[in-house]
Design a protein around this motif. Sequence first.
Motif, PDB file in Angstrom:
ATOM      1  N   GLU A   1       0.796  -1.232   0.000  1.00  0.00           N
ATOM      2  CA  GLU A   1       0.000   0.000   0.000  1.00  0.00           C
ATOM      3  C   GLU A   1       0.830   1.284   0.000  1.00  0.00           C
ATOM      4  O   GLU A   1       0.302   2.359   0.131  1.00  0.00           O
ATOM      5  CB  GLU A   1      -0.936  -0.004   1.215  1.00  0.00           C
ATOM      6  N   GLY A   2       2.157   1.158  -0.110  1.00  0.00           N
ATOM      7  CA  GLY A   2       2.982   2.367  -0.155  1.00  0.00           C
ATOM      8  C   GLY A   2       4.080   2.348   0.885  1.00  0.00           C
ATOM      9  O   GLY A   2       3.837   2.019   2.045  1.00  0.00           O
ATOM     10  N   GLY A   3       5.303   2.702   0.466  1.00  0.00           N
ATOM     11  CA  GLY A   3       6.450   2.612   1.352  1.00  0.00           C
ATOM     12  C   GLY A   3       6.428   3.556   2.529  1.00  0.00           C
ATOM     13  O   GLY A   3       7.088   3.320   3.538  1.00  0.00           O
TER      14      GLY A   3
ATOM     15  N   GLN B   1       1.283  -4.926   5.236  1.00  0.00           N
ATOM     16  CA  GLN B   1       0.170  -3.988   5.170  1.00  0.00           C
ATOM     17  C   GLN B   1      -1.110  -4.671   4.703  1.00  0.00           C
ATOM     18  O   GLN B   1      -2.208  -4.192   4.942  1.00  0.00           O
ATOM     19  CB  GLN B   1       0.496  -2.861   4.187  1.00  0.00           C
ATOM     20  N   SER B   2      -0.938  -5.810   4.001  1.00  0.00           N
ATOM     21  CA  SER B   2      -2.079  -6.501   3.413  1.00  0.00           C
ATOM     22  C   SER B   2      -1.623  -7.876   2.932  1.00  0.00           C
ATOM     23  O   SER B   2      -0.445  -8.068   2.593  1.00  0.00           O
ATOM     24  CB  SER B   2      -2.643  -5.697   2.237  1.00  0.00           C
ATOM     25  N   ALA B   3      -2.559  -8.815   2.882  1.00  0.00           N
ATOM     26  CA  ALA B   3      -2.267 -10.158   2.364  1.00  0.00           C
ATOM     27  C   ALA B   3      -2.505 -10.258   0.867  1.00  0.00           C
ATOM     28  O   ALA B   3      -2.365 -11.328   0.281  1.00  0.00           O
ATOM     29  CB  ALA B   3      -3.146 -11.182   3.090  1.00  0.00           C
ATOM     30  N   GLN B   4      -2.827  -9.161   0.221  1.00  0.00           N
ATOM     31  CA  GLN B   4      -3.298  -9.186  -1.166  1.00  0.00           C
ATOM     32  C   GLN B   4      -2.367  -9.917  -2.132  1.00  0.00           C
ATOM     33  O   GLN B   4      -2.815 -10.767  -2.914  1.00  0.00           O
ATOM     34  CB  GLN B   4      -3.518  -7.758  -1.674  1.00  0.00           C
ATOM     35  N   PHE B   5      -1.079  -9.606  -2.117  1.00  0.00           N
ATOM     36  CA  PHE B   5      -0.163 -10.211  -3.075  1.00  0.00           C
ATOM     37  C   PHE B   5      -0.165 -11.737  -2.951  1.00  0.00           C
ATOM     38  O   PHE B   5      -0.104 -12.457  -3.955  1.00  0.00           O
ATOM     39  CB  PHE B   5       1.257  -9.691  -2.866  1.00  0.00           C
ATOM     40  N   TYR B   6      -0.236 -12.229  -1.723  1.00  0.00           N
ATOM     41  CA  TYR B   6      -0.209 -13.675  -1.497  1.00  0.00           C
ATOM     42  C   TYR B   6      -1.547 -14.313  -1.871  1.00  0.00           C
ATOM     43  O   TYR B   6      -1.596 -15.460  -2.316  1.00  0.00           O
ATOM     44  CB  TYR B   6       0.165 -13.954  -0.044  1.00  0.00           C
ATOM     45  N   GLU B   7      -2.616 -13.557  -1.693  1.00  0.00           N
ATOM     46  CA  GLU B   7      -3.919 -14.040  -2.168  1.00  0.00           C
ATOM     47  C   GLU B   7      -3.916 -14.172  -3.684  1.00  0.00           C
ATOM     48  O   GLU B   7      -4.476 -15.119  -4.237  1.00  0.00           O
ATOM     49  CB  GLU B   7      -5.022 -13.066  -1.757  1.00  0.00           C
ATOM     50  N   GLU B   8      -3.279 -13.211  -4.367  1.00  0.00           N
ATOM     51  CA  GLU B   8      -3.218 -13.276  -5.831  1.00  0.00           C
ATOM     52  C   GLU B   8      -2.461 -14.512  -6.290  1.00  0.00           C
ATOM     53  O   GLU B   8      -2.809 -15.123  -7.306  1.00  0.00           O
ATOM     54  CB  GLU B   8      -2.573 -12.002  -6.379  1.00  0.00           C
TER      55      GLU B   8
END
Length: 429
Positions: free
Chosen positions: A166-168, A185-192
């Motif tokens: 989400e930003g450095g 910050q989020s699990a999004q990349f691993y969900e993808e």
Amino acid sequence: MSLVEVSDAFRLPEGSEVKIRGWVAAKSEVGGIIFLTLRDGTGYIQVAGKRGIVSEEVFKNLKGVTRESAVEVEGVIREDKRAPKGREVSIKGLEIIALADKWPITKSAVRSPSFLYDYRHLSIRGVKSSAVIKIRWGIIRAAVEFFTQRGYWLISSPITVQSACEGGATLFELDYFGKKAYLSQSAQFYEEAAICALGKVFVIQPAFRAERSKTAKHLTEFWMIEAEKAFMDQEENMKLQEDLITYICRRVAEVNKGELEVLGRKFTPPEPPFTRMTYDDVLRFASERGMEFKWGEDIPTPVETLLSKSQSKPFFITDYPLSARSFYHMTKPDNDKVTLSADLIAPEGHGEIATGGQRIHDYETLLKRIESQDLPKEGFSWYLELRRYGMPPHSGFGVGVERLTKWIAGLKHIRAASLFPRTPTRVNP
């Protein structure tokens, strides 16, 4: 004599002999009768003992027991309209398991939020604090039910990562055996990554943002309900969020009715569909009220709050500029400056509760985006590589558990939605 929980005592027949273990939430004495309000994790019940009726030893324990002492009570359930919920336990025996010192949280102390959070390890025992904790669990439980019914797989992702989602500027940096790493910050990349194995996934886990914000809706450590699905576009993504929030609200209103009443919260679950407005609509809304901001900037919190107060149920803000969004968002086919993304905003001034969007699934497009924003390509190497091995169009979102709790429970500050809140100025207890 059976050992039961407080909630069982309201279901058993009058005259039942019971044994209950819990804590003394309150104590009073009237005309030689000592009344205790006994609490366990399931509720509260009044217990009473009278001099001359109970043994001298039991009455001595009743006289000596202090607030928040852990006790075991033996007695008989009886109906009494004067008692809370119309029932009490007539004491036959009382064992003090752990005698508490003088309780430090007085009526005057309750007026100081800072004091209460300094003593959060004790103040969570209060009836309102415990009600919020139960509502929060009701939200998580409902989310698990929702995704399970729809065939989603629950996964876990790393908390220690090397790339920003989400930003450095909002990363918590740490030393990982001599290497630079960050709290997720989020699990999004691993969900993808996981959707190419499982199709549709969700996570419920903590997230960390090093934001120095002191607003009523920000924490530095919080929990997220996140979901991602292959072959799902942004339109389907918003419908999924709408269905999830509607389901959660209905279930919490049903299951946690008692806790909402404790908080004095009259909560009506919203009915779909949720209203939609564009970023440009918000820009005009702000301008008409003398709260102008430039196109391309994120929507200022005061504008979002005022807009939120004007609505009676959740609504979406769509078509955010790319400059106000993370690098992985897809842009609209007819406008490469506007993203296929949206925020879900709660009403009554509570503000944003979810953010979602369609992700870039093409390798070259994502590579150009990373390069155009001067991001370190090596830090996203594995994320880029996903696009080389059959990554379909996909989208997802994240819902803040504490923010959702704040809205449903009608809380003034998000700190109250966390068991032990973390803010820029608080890391204890």
